[in-house]
Write a protein that holds these residues in place. Structure first.
Motif, PDB file in Angstrom:
ATOM      1  N   SER A 240      -2.903  15.354 -59.736  1.00  0.00           N
ATOM      2  CA  SER A 240      -3.313  13.982 -60.060  1.00  0.00           C
ATOM      3  C   SER A 240      -4.420  13.496 -59.131  1.00  0.00           C
ATOM      4  O   SER A 240      -5.369  12.836 -59.576  1.00  0.00           O
ATOM      5  CB  SER A 240      -2.108  13.037 -59.979  1.00  0.00           C
ATOM      6  N   SER A 241      -4.306  13.820 -57.841  1.00  0.00           N
ATOM      7  CA  SER A 241      -5.354  13.392 -56.903  1.00  0.00           C
ATOM      8  C   SER A 241      -6.664  14.118 -57.188  1.00  0.00           C
ATOM      9  O   SER A 241      -7.745  13.547 -57.040  1.00  0.00           O
ATOM     10  CB  SER A 241      -4.921  13.655 -55.463  1.00  0.00           C
ATOM     11  N   THR A 242      -6.560  15.371 -57.632  1.00  0.00           N
ATOM     12  CA  THR A 242      -7.763  16.126 -57.980  1.00  0.00           C
ATOM     13  C   THR A 242      -8.451  15.512 -59.186  1.00  0.00           C
ATOM     14  O   THR A 242      -9.682  15.365 -59.215  1.00  0.00           O
ATOM     15  CB  THR A 242      -7.410  17.596 -58.277  1.00  0.00           C
ATOM     16  N   ILE A 243      -7.675  15.124 -60.189  1.00  0.00           N
ATOM     17  CA  ILE A 243      -8.248  14.513 -61.387  1.00  0.00           C
ATOM     18  C   ILE A 243      -8.905  13.177 -61.048  1.00  0.00           C
ATOM     19  O   ILE A 243     -10.009  12.869 -61.505  1.00  0.00           O
ATOM     20  CB  ILE A 243      -7.158  14.329 -62.466  1.00  0.00           C
ATOM     21  N   GLU A 244      -8.219  12.363 -60.224  1.00  0.00           N
ATOM     22  CA  GLU A 244      -8.805  11.087 -59.800  1.00  0.00           C
ATOM     23  C   GLU A 244     -10.117  11.313 -59.061  1.00  0.00           C
ATOM     24  O   GLU A 244     -11.106  10.596 -59.274  1.00  0.00           O
ATOM     25  CB  GLU A 244      -7.829  10.346 -58.891  1.00  0.00           C
ATOM     26  N   THR A 245     -10.135  12.312 -58.195  1.00  0.00           N
ATOM     27  CA  THR A 245     -11.332  12.594 -57.405  1.00  0.00           C
ATOM     28  C   THR A 245     -12.462  13.113 -58.289  1.00  0.00           C
ATOM     29  O   THR A 245     -13.623  12.743 -58.109  1.00  0.00           O
ATOM     30  CB  THR A 245     -11.012  13.622 -56.302  1.00  0.00           C
ATOM     31  N   LEU A 246     -12.129  13.969 -59.258  1.00  0.00           N
ATOM     32  CA  LEU A 246     -13.151  14.465 -60.182  1.00  0.00           C
ATOM     33  C   LEU A 246     -13.746  13.325 -60.998  1.00  0.00           C
ATOM     34  O   LEU A 246     -14.941  13.340 -61.337  1.00  0.00           O
ATOM     35  CB  LEU A 246     -12.550  15.525 -61.107  1.00  0.00           C
ATOM     36  N   ALA A 247     -12.926  12.315 -61.300  1.00  0.00           N
ATOM     37  CA  ALA A 247     -13.444  11.140 -62.010  1.00  0.00           C
ATOM     38  C   ALA A 247     -14.477  10.410 -61.148  1.00  0.00           C
ATOM     39  O   ALA A 247     -15.507   9.926 -61.658  1.00  0.00           O
ATOM     40  CB  ALA A 247     -12.293  10.204 -62.372  1.00  0.00           C
ATOM     41  N   LEU A 248     -14.215  10.334 -59.835  1.00  0.00           N
ATOM     42  CA  LEU A 248     -15.174   9.715 -58.921  1.00  0.00           C
ATOM     43  C   LEU A 248     -16.472  10.528 -58.870  1.00  0.00           C
ATOM     44  O   LEU A 248     -17.576   9.970 -58.861  1.00  0.00           O
ATOM     45  CB  LEU A 248     -14.567   9.599 -57.527  1.00  0.00           C
ATOM     46  N   PHE A 249     -16.341  11.857 -58.811  1.00  0.00           N
ATOM     47  CA  PHE A 249     -17.522  12.710 -58.822  1.00  0.00           C
ATOM     48  C   PHE A 249     -18.317  12.502 -60.109  1.00  0.00           C
ATOM     49  O   PHE A 249     -19.550  12.412 -60.083  1.00  0.00           O
ATOM     50  CB  PHE A 249     -17.114  14.185 -58.696  1.00  0.00           C
ATOM     51  N   ALA A 250     -17.605  12.433 -61.238  1.00  0.00           N
ATOM     52  CA  ALA A 250     -18.272  12.230 -62.522  1.00  0.00           C
ATOM     53  C   ALA A 250     -19.033  10.903 -62.521  1.00  0.00           C
ATOM     54  O   ALA A 250     -20.163  10.819 -63.028  1.00  0.00           O
ATOM     55  CB  ALA A 250     -17.250  12.262 -63.661  1.00  0.00           C
ATOM     56  N   GLY A 251     -18.416   9.863 -61.952  1.00  0.00           N
ATOM     57  CA  GLY A 251     -19.087   8.570 -61.871  1.00  0.00           C
ATOM     58  C   GLY A 251     -20.349   8.627 -61.035  1.00  0.00           C
ATOM     59  O   GLY A 251     -21.389   8.061 -61.392  1.00  0.00           O
ATOM     60  N   ALA A 252     -20.272   9.326 -59.886  1.00  0.00           N
ATOM     61  CA  ALA A 252     -21.434   9.454 -59.010  1.00  0.00           C
ATOM     62  C   ALA A 252     -22.561  10.235 -59.699  1.00  0.00           C
ATOM     63  O   ALA A 252     -23.740   9.884 -59.595  1.00  0.00           O
ATOM     64  CB  ALA A 252     -21.037  10.137 -57.700  1.00  0.00           C
ATOM     65  N   LEU A 253     -22.191  11.296 -60.415  1.00  0.00           N
ATOM     66  CA  LEU A 253     -23.201  12.118 -61.101  1.00  0.00           C
ATOM     67  C   LEU A 253     -23.804  11.370 -62.278  1.00  0.00           C
ATOM     68  O   LEU A 253     -25.003  11.492 -62.556  1.00  0.00           O
ATOM     69  CB  LEU A 253     -22.582  13.437 -61.567  1.00  0.00           C
ATOM     70  N   ALA A 254     -22.975  10.596 -62.993  1.00  0.00           N
ATOM     71  CA  ALA A 254     -23.501   9.793 -64.106  1.00  0.00           C
ATOM     72  C   ALA A 254     -24.490   8.744 -63.583  1.00  0.00           C
ATOM     73  O   ALA A 254     -25.546   8.508 -64.183  1.00  0.00           O
ATOM     74  CB  ALA A 254     -22.346   9.119 -64.853  1.00  0.00           C
ATOM     75  N   PHE A 255     -24.134   8.133 -62.451  1.00  0.00           N
ATOM     76  CA  PHE A 255     -25.034   7.165 -61.818  1.00  0.00           C
ATOM     77  C   PHE A 255     -26.355   7.832 -61.433  1.00  0.00           C
ATOM     78  O   PHE A 255     -27.430   7.283 -61.656  1.00  0.00           O
ATOM     79  CB  PHE A 255     -24.353   6.580 -60.575  1.00  0.00           C
ATOM     80  N   LEU A 283     -19.784   3.916 -54.821  1.00  0.00           N
ATOM     81  CA  LEU A 283     -18.424   4.018 -55.359  1.00  0.00           C
ATOM     82  C   LEU A 283     -17.383   3.917 -54.256  1.00  0.00           C
ATOM     83  O   LEU A 283     -16.410   3.163 -54.361  1.00  0.00           O
ATOM     84  CB  LEU A 283     -18.262   5.344 -56.101  1.00  0.00           C
ATOM     85  N   ARG A 284     -17.598   4.690 -53.196  1.00  0.00           N
ATOM     86  CA  ARG A 284     -16.623   4.737 -52.096  1.00  0.00           C
ATOM     87  C   ARG A 284     -16.390   3.353 -51.514  1.00  0.00           C
ATOM     88  O   ARG A 284     -15.249   2.883 -51.402  1.00  0.00           O
ATOM     89  CB  ARG A 284     -17.143   5.672 -51.008  1.00  0.00           C
ATOM     90  N   ASN A 285     -17.453   2.698 -51.142  1.00  0.00           N
ATOM     91  CA  ASN A 285     -17.312   1.431 -50.419  1.00  0.00           C
ATOM     92  C   ASN A 285     -16.970   0.262 -51.329  1.00  0.00           C
ATOM     93  O   ASN A 285     -16.313  -0.682 -50.901  1.00  0.00           O
ATOM     94  CB  ASN A 285     -18.587   1.172 -49.614  1.00  0.00           C
ATOM     95  N   SER A 286     -17.381   0.327 -52.598  1.00  0.00           N
ATOM     96  CA  SER A 286     -16.986  -0.718 -53.549  1.00  0.00           C
ATOM     97  C   SER A 286     -15.492  -0.656 -53.816  1.00  0.00           C
ATOM     98  O   SER A 286     -14.792  -1.675 -53.799  1.00  0.00           O
ATOM     99  CB  SER A 286     -17.757  -0.554 -54.864  1.00  0.00           C
ATOM    100  N   LEU A 287     -14.988   0.552 -54.050  1.00  0.00           N
ATOM    101  CA  LEU A 287     -13.568   0.703 -54.373  1.00  0.00           C
ATOM    102  C   LEU A 287     -12.664   0.384 -53.190  1.00  0.00           C
ATOM    103  O   LEU A 287     -11.603  -0.213 -53.344  1.00  0.00           O
ATOM    104  CB  LEU A 287     -13.297   2.127 -54.864  1.00  0.00           C
TER     105      LEU A 287
END
Length: 424
Positions: A240-255, A283-287
């Protein structure tokens, strides 16, 4: 004869390079002593084999660029996602001062590189490669900026040169850090711990070690001390933590992808990997600051290190060593000057600005490590000093934070400014 490999075969060869590198680092003491990364150890052997195949039989290989680009962007996104500005409070004023000291040196490193390259008749952009791109930036930044310089500025061999310079920096940073720190410590009149066996010294050392242990364990809770400088440590992560983290990576790459398109042709045009880093920071600091989100640093660490290893393996497989033949002599001259400048800077600036005390000497050893090589070299330098003298909790708190992520943010900004200067 050209041989083109798709993503599957590119990934297979990349993992074989990593396995070879792991074997070499375990078996060759020199590679272990100077903290040569496994991808570099295996990748350089692979690059030599590719060169031999080209030289003898005329074979050349084209590896899948899309996979290499993806892993590069993942790595820079991981740096951004690790850059928690809230940790500035933990380091306090010394962390801010050390970041400024390091930032000034990055500018100096690029000025020296560009000036020397121009004086030796080379493209000034190659001066950036022999400056903070490969030295302060390390192999990851060298590979990323090398691709940009080749594709957008037409600088032939920038990636190959960057990898070679970064490898030199790892070795040089490991060689000069310890001697510089020892000379500074001798100025303070401190003696190696084993030579001081009286009760007061033992009590002093024990107290310092206790303080270090407390600091170290506190920082290990959030993974700060383990980010990037200890890639081999076991990380406890879940699906679950891996999936959450991959979602963050996806957000950063989409940005990064969106901003690359939006900013094209404007004054805000930046390489995609810089936007990936920036997206991670935002993403990191906003969240964490706005939504109080519990960021899983260990998963970011694992994915970031894995991405960097794969990227380096693929970048080294793609090296064209024959492009460096004419550059060897001038580049060696520039690197020797850069090494001398590094020594002078930590001796007369880093040490004095950081307080002219024992902690400042250990910080100077660390600065030599990531100023020429990478954060693991910095940690190794400081460990060599503290094993011989006294612990330095302050240095082990500050250097990982600055070397692992803050320095990359500053370096990306400085390099972007330099590439836009009219004389470049």
């Amino acid at each position: 004869m050209e041989i083109t490999l798709n993503g599957y075969y590119t990934l297979i060869f990349a993992t074989l390079v990593l396995l070879l590198g792991r074997f070499l680092v375990k078996k060759v003491k020199f590679l272990e002593d100077f903290n040569i990364p496994e991808p570099v150890a295996g990748g350089l052997i692979a690059a030599v084999i590719v060169y031999a195949l080209n030289f003898i039989w005329g074979y050349s290989f084209n590896f899948h660029q899309g996979l290499q680009t993806a892993t590069m962007l993942m790595f820079f996104a991981s740096i951004g996602l690790s850059a928690d500005f809230g940790r500035l409070k933990a380091g306090g004023t010394p962390l801010l001062i050390f970041t400024i000291v390091v930032s000034v040196f990055i500018i100096l490193q690029d000025v020296v590189g560009v000036t020397m390259a121009s004086a030796l008749g080379l493209d000034p952009l190659l001066g950036l490669v022999t400056g903070s791109i490969a030295l302060t930036g390390g192999h990851g930044t060298a590979g990323a900026w090398g691709a940009v310089l080749e594709q957008e500025y037409g600088v032939v061999g920038a990636t190959t040169l960057g990898i070679a310079v970064a490898t030199y920096g790892l070795v040089a940073g490991g060689i000069v850090g310890g001697p510089v720190a020892r000379r500074l410590i001798n100025k303070l009149g401190l003696k190696p711990t084993p030579a001081n066996a009286n009760p007061s010294d033992v009590e002093k050392v024990a107290g310092a070690q206790s303080l270090y242990s407390t600091k170290h364990s506190e920082n290990d809770d959030d993974g700060t001390q383990e980010m990037f400088e200890k890639p081999d440590n076991i990380r406890l992560i879940t699906a679950s933590s891996t999936i959450e983290t991959l979602a963050l990576f996806a957000g950063a790459l989409a940005f990064a992808d969106l901003m690359t398109i939006v900013a094209e042709g404007t004054s805000f045009e930046l390489p995609t990997f810089v936007w990936a880093l920036a997206g991670g920071v935002i993403l990191r600091n906003s969240l964490t600051m706005i939504f109080n989100f519990d960021m899983f640093d260990r998963a970011i660490d694992v994915i970031g290190n894995a991405s960097l290893s794969l990227f380096l393996a693929m970048a080294l497989l793609s090296l064209k060593l024959w492009e460096l033949t004419d550059l060897a002599g001038p580049v060696l001259v520039i690197l020797l000057v850069q090494t001398f400048v590094m020594i002078l800077y930590v001796y007369f600036v880093t040490f004095k600005v950081m307080g002219k005390n024992y902690d400042a000497a250990v910080l100077s050893a660390g600065h030599c490590g990531f100023g020429m090589g990478a954060t693991p070299t910095a940690i190794a330098n400081m460990q060599a000093v503290t094993d011989r003298y006294l612990p330095s909790p302050k240095a082990f708190l500050i250097v990982p934070m600055v070397g692992a992520f803050f320095v990359d943010i500053v370096n990306a900004t400085v390099l972007q400014i330099f590439t836009k200067l009219p004389f470049m």
